[in-house]
Design a protein around this motif. Sequence first.
Motif, PDB file in Angstrom:
ATOM      1  N   ASP A 171       0.835  -1.184   0.000  1.00  0.00           N
ATOM      2  CA  ASP A 171       0.000   0.000   0.000  1.00  0.00           C
ATOM      3  C   ASP A 171       0.879   1.245   0.000  1.00  0.00           C
ATOM      4  OD1 ASP A 171       0.918   0.412   2.554  1.00  0.00           O
ATOM      5  OD2 ASP A 171      -0.950  -0.150   3.547  1.00  0.00           O
ATOM      6  N   SER A 172       0.254   2.406   0.101  1.00  0.00           N
ATOM      7  CA  SER A 172       0.997   3.657  -0.036  1.00  0.00           C
ATOM      8  C   SER A 172       1.965   3.905   1.103  1.00  0.00           C
ATOM      9  CB  SER A 172       0.007   4.827  -0.122  1.00  0.00           C
ATOM     10  OG  SER A 172      -0.782   4.900   1.048  1.00  0.00           O
ATOM     11  N   ASP A 173       1.826   3.173   2.208  1.00  0.00           N
ATOM     12  CA  ASP A 173       2.744   3.354   3.328  1.00  0.00           C
ATOM     13  C   ASP A 173       3.840   2.295   3.356  1.00  0.00           C
ATOM     14  OD1 ASP A 173       1.527   5.580   4.211  1.00  0.00           O
ATOM     15  OD2 ASP A 173       0.312   4.596   5.735  1.00  0.00           O
ATOM     16  N   GLY A 174       3.912   1.492   2.295  1.00  0.00           N
ATOM     17  CA  GLY A 174       4.994   0.530   2.227  1.00  0.00           C
ATOM     18  C   GLY A 174       4.746  -0.734   3.022  1.00  0.00           C
ATOM     19  N   MET A 175       3.523  -0.953   3.467  1.00  0.00           N
ATOM     20  CA  MET A 175       3.199  -2.180   4.180  1.00  0.00           C
ATOM     21  C   MET A 175       2.615  -3.177   3.195  1.00  0.00           C
ATOM     22  SD  MET A 175       3.809  -1.646   7.453  1.00  0.00           S
ATOM     23  CE  MET A 175       2.757  -2.766   8.368  1.00  0.00           C
ATOM     24  N   HIS A 176       2.801  -4.476   3.476  1.00  0.00           N
ATOM     25  CA  HIS A 176       2.147  -5.481   2.664  1.00  0.00           C
ATOM     26  C   HIS A 176       0.641  -5.286   2.782  1.00  0.00           C
ATOM     27  CE1 HIS A 176       5.790  -7.734   1.910  1.00  0.00           C
ATOM     28  NE2 HIS A 176       6.075  -7.664   3.186  1.00  0.00           N
ATOM     29  N   SER A 189      10.919   5.680  -5.009  1.00  0.00           N
ATOM     30  CA  SER A 189      11.483   7.001  -4.888  1.00  0.00           C
ATOM     31  C   SER A 189      12.186   7.116  -3.535  1.00  0.00           C
ATOM     32  CB  SER A 189      10.381   8.058  -4.997  1.00  0.00           C
ATOM     33  OG  SER A 189      10.854   9.327  -4.585  1.00  0.00           O
ATOM     34  N   PRO A 190      13.338   7.776  -3.448  1.00  0.00           N
ATOM     35  CA  PRO A 190      14.052   7.890  -2.173  1.00  0.00           C
ATOM     36  C   PRO A 190      13.226   8.522  -1.064  1.00  0.00           C
ATOM     37  CG  PRO A 190      15.480   8.530  -3.976  1.00  0.00           C
ATOM     38  CD  PRO A 190      14.106   8.371  -4.563  1.00  0.00           C
ATOM     39  N   GLN A 197       7.398   3.917   1.067  1.00  0.00           N
ATOM     40  CA  GLN A 197       7.960   2.571   0.937  1.00  0.00           C
ATOM     41  C   GLN A 197       9.454   2.574   1.259  1.00  0.00           C
ATOM     42  OE1 GLN A 197       6.050   4.081  -1.342  1.00  0.00           O
ATOM     43  NE2 GLN A 197       4.670   2.650  -2.384  1.00  0.00           N
ATOM     44  N   ALA A 198      10.165   3.587   0.752  1.00  0.00           N
ATOM     45  CA  ALA A 198      11.601   3.677   1.008  1.00  0.00           C
ATOM     46  C   ALA A 198      11.870   3.894   2.497  1.00  0.00           C
ATOM     47  CB  ALA A 198      12.213   4.803   0.182  1.00  0.00           C
ATOM     48  N   LEU A 199      11.065   4.733   3.141  1.00  0.00           N
ATOM     49  CA  LEU A 199      11.227   4.979   4.574  1.00  0.00           C
ATOM     50  C   LEU A 199      11.004   3.701   5.366  1.00  0.00           C
ATOM     51  CD1 LEU A 199      11.574   6.794   7.043  1.00  0.00           C
ATOM     52  CD2 LEU A 199       9.136   7.356   6.881  1.00  0.00           C
ATOM     53  N   ARG A 204      13.992   1.434   4.951  1.00  0.00           N
ATOM     54  CA  ARG A 204      15.135   1.899   5.746  1.00  0.00           C
ATOM     55  C   ARG A 204      14.951   1.555   7.224  1.00  0.00           C
ATOM     56  NH1 ARG A 204      14.557   6.636   2.395  1.00  0.00           N
ATOM     57  NH2 ARG A 204      16.322   6.860   0.949  1.00  0.00           N
ATOM     58  N   GLN A 205      13.748   1.768   7.740  1.00  0.00           N
ATOM     59  CA  GLN A 205      13.495   1.505   9.156  1.00  0.00           C
ATOM     60  C   GLN A 205      13.636   0.022   9.479  1.00  0.00           C
ATOM     61  OE1 GLN A 205       9.620   3.417   9.585  1.00  0.00           O
ATOM     62  NE2 GLN A 205      10.572   5.107  10.680  1.00  0.00           N
ATOM     63  N   THR A 206      13.142  -0.827   8.585  1.00  0.00           N
ATOM     64  CA  THR A 206      13.261  -2.258   8.815  1.00  0.00           C
ATOM     65  C   THR A 206      14.718  -2.690   8.800  1.00  0.00           C
ATOM     66  OG1 THR A 206      11.056  -2.833   8.008  1.00  0.00           O
ATOM     67  CG2 THR A 206      12.750  -4.536   7.824  1.00  0.00           C
TER      68      THR A 206
END
Length: 293
Positions: free
Chosen positions: A37-42, A126-127, A131-133, A136-138
């Motif tokens: 999704d738009s927040d980078g979560m499955h 995109s940096p 999703q990129a954030l 990085r956090q993971t």
Amino acid sequence: MGNEFVSYSFLLLLVVTQLALVVTSNGADVLRLHSMDSDGMHIGGENNGRRSSPGGGWAVSMDDPNDPAVQVFALIKDLVVGKTMPIYFPYIKDPASFQFFPKETTRHIPFSSEAIPELLRFFAFSPDSKQALAMRQTLEVCEKEPKQGEVRGCATNIDSLADFARGILGSDSQVQILRSSLLSDPSTPLVQNYTILDFKAISTGDIVPCHSEPYPYPVYYCHFQLGAESRVFKVYLRGENGEMMDSVFLCHMDTSTWRPGHVAFRLLGVKAGESEVCHFMAAHDLAMFPVPK
């Protein structure tokens, strides 16, 4: 009672692990990523920002007592048949999104903060994207040095999960994995009142919890405190909307190394080292422990 409680061995988990290779028209193998999704979560998991380990081990701690995701903490004395309490359980749209890819599928993809530029190109992120954030956090939490007496690591495939568990529980251990059942109704509120219908103690001793982390493919963060006893229960619940849940209820019996300001202590009215802290686990997380010989 409700959906059958999930319990299986590494062998069975390996058999049902989802294959993630597709063949294009030119015959090349292509990595098929789960939808994000738009927040980078499955898609299929909850999306209330990064979650945190009840022991304080994940990238961002749940310090806001108003965050619905903190409505998972309780004490063993709260396990009373007929008792009703508000509990957070997210609906998982796509359970397959939390199954490991085969090791051969991801072994060519670097898993390191140093490789972030390469990873951004590979996944076409995109940096500055969410999703990129999340990625990085993971990676940050997976690379973080463990505290004294702690063992931690991230599993990116079933082999690394098995290695981590057996490194703690014993190389000859038969390891059992427990997950909570899935919510059946997508309209079920994230937090609602659940009534305890029954409960059963499952194991006491060395128990390894693992938590799904936001990443382009399934990654689990696992942690273990050496010498700290844990207990795990099955708790059978009925939601006020009629939803039936068979939940993993994990109790950390030694909280002396936890941050004094941890949100669980504030919610439960206890202090670090003076009480156990327990929490209900969502279906995308798991608990591992040795099967008695």
